[in-house]
Write a protein that holds these residues in place. Sequence first.
Motif, PDB file in Angstrom:
ATOM      1  N   ALA A  41      23.587  16.662  -1.032  1.00  0.00           N
ATOM      2  CA  ALA A  41      23.053  15.366  -0.595  1.00  0.00           C
ATOM      3  C   ALA A  41      23.207  14.277  -1.657  1.00  0.00           C
ATOM      4  N   THR A  42      24.190  14.400  -2.545  1.00  0.00           N
ATOM      5  CA  THR A  42      24.379  13.420  -3.612  1.00  0.00           C
ATOM      6  C   THR A  42      24.391  11.979  -3.083  1.00  0.00           C
ATOM      7  N   GLY A  43      25.220  11.749  -2.045  1.00  0.00           N
ATOM      8  CA  GLY A  43      25.360  10.397  -1.503  1.00  0.00           C
ATOM      9  C   GLY A  43      24.051   9.878  -0.941  1.00  0.00           C
ATOM     10  N   ALA A  44      23.385  10.696  -0.126  1.00  0.00           N
ATOM     11  CA  ALA A  44      22.130  10.286   0.514  1.00  0.00           C
ATOM     12  C   ALA A  44      21.052   9.994  -0.525  1.00  0.00           C
ATOM     13  N   ASN A  45      20.946  10.872  -1.533  1.00  0.00           N
ATOM     14  CA  ASN A  45      19.924  10.677  -2.560  1.00  0.00           C
ATOM     15  C   ASN A  45      20.187   9.424  -3.383  1.00  0.00           C
ATOM     16  N   ALA A  46      21.461   9.161  -3.684  1.00  0.00           N
ATOM     17  CA  ALA A  46      21.821   7.970  -4.447  1.00  0.00           C
ATOM     18  C   ALA A  46      21.466   6.724  -3.646  1.00  0.00           C
ATOM     19  N   SER A  47      21.776   6.787  -2.355  1.00  0.00           N
ATOM     20  CA  SER A  47      21.513   5.664  -1.466  1.00  0.00           C
ATOM     21  C   SER A  47      20.007   5.413  -1.364  1.00  0.00           C
ATOM     22  N   ALA A  48      19.240   6.490  -1.257  1.00  0.00           N
ATOM     23  CA  ALA A  48      17.781   6.369  -1.163  1.00  0.00           C
ATOM     24  C   ALA A  48      17.194   5.764  -2.432  1.00  0.00           C
ATOM     25  N   ALA A  49      17.857   6.014  -3.567  1.00  0.00           N
ATOM     26  CA  ALA A  49      17.348   5.488  -4.837  1.00  0.00           C
ATOM     27  C   ALA A  49      17.782   4.037  -5.059  1.00  0.00           C
ATOM     28  N   GLY A  50      18.550   3.496  -4.119  1.00  0.00           N
ATOM     29  CA  GLY A  50      18.880   2.082  -4.193  1.00  0.00           C
ATOM     30  C   GLY A  50      20.290   1.768  -4.670  1.00  0.00           C
ATOM     31  N   ALA A  51      21.158   2.775  -4.721  1.00  0.00           N
ATOM     32  CA  ALA A  51      22.530   2.512  -5.144  1.00  0.00           C
ATOM     33  C   ALA A  51      23.427   2.307  -3.920  1.00  0.00           C
ATOM     34  N   ASP A  52      24.501   1.567  -4.108  1.00  0.00           N
ATOM     35  CA  ASP A  52      25.556   1.548  -3.099  1.00  0.00           C
ATOM     36  C   ASP A  52      26.341   2.834  -3.264  1.00  0.00           C
TER      37      ASP A  52
END
Lengths: 225, 124
Positions: A41-52
């Motif tokens: 879930a790298t992408g999803a977690n990064a997105s949830a933390a506010g990253a593009d």
Amino acid sequence: MRCLVIIPALNEAEAIGDVVRDIRASCDADVVVIDDGSSDATGANASAAGADVLRHPCNLGIGAAVQTGYLYALEQGYECVVRQDGDGQHDPAYIPQFVELLANDEADIIVGSRFLAREGYQSTIVRRLGILILSIISTLVGTRTTDPTSGYWGVNRRAMETLAPEHPDDYPETEALLIAAAGGCRIREVPTVMRERAAGQSSISVLYSGFYMVKVILALLLVKR
Amino acid sequence: MFHYYDKYLLEIVALSLAVLLIAFVIGTVRRTSLNIRYAILWLGAGGVLLVLSVYRPLLDYIAAAVGVRYPPSLLFLVAFVFLLMIVLHYSLVLSSHRDSIRRLSQSVALLEHQLKSQEKRQRE
């Protein structure tokens, strides 16, 4: 100076969220995570933390992920890019210093070296030996650096334009330094204290360390200058 | 116990292999699973081996010219050189495909991001 922080990441679901939050807390730069075909879930977690998130449909290698970051930064008109690893080894507290050095046009590439200050995480003995060998070789072929495998980089537009068209794909840092130097970029090292990875696995296993050395040494000797 | 065909046994074997190779390559090209671009080197190898195994004087002549004492072993050398060329050619093709895949994937990543941020803006 409009600055973008890029984080190439492969299967760093556990660490990536904190890494992104940490960076957003320590500077006001935009953050983009390049998910290099992770199966977690790298992408999803990064997105949830506010990253593009820029997602590669398949795994291309860390160099290609960095290159995607440069291409994105050039396309979006950012003036500088700071690269951070996705495992929490890089302390984002240095980002403002990197940006300031680039803004003052002191160099085109700023490399954070864990060996200039000799503090913090110094890596394992075997790896340090490898890094020393690479450092000697890269000095012999023309770029003087103490930590040529460091991934803590700050680059300005000129360096991005030099590196974006042809970027080495696996273990890219040492080779990228040479390409940049050959392209006329000014490189400057600053001491940085590195931490140990927070979670997950390094992409460089014991088995691949030998391949790493052979590949990088060959690349150093064969790269066009 | 020598038979009359013993004298030609090697020629027969080499000839059949060359013919089989050519027939197989042409067959796969016609069934469209093999791109002609990649068949050319195979056909070249088959053709040269065919000529060398049918026309013995030529084999003897070239063998003498390059210092091969036992002419039929020249067939191995020729086959080996062709294989080297083919494999090297594949390495080149592979490298360029790797490069293309990288560029494609990067475009996909950038376009996907663009699309998503447009959708997000429309929703807001």
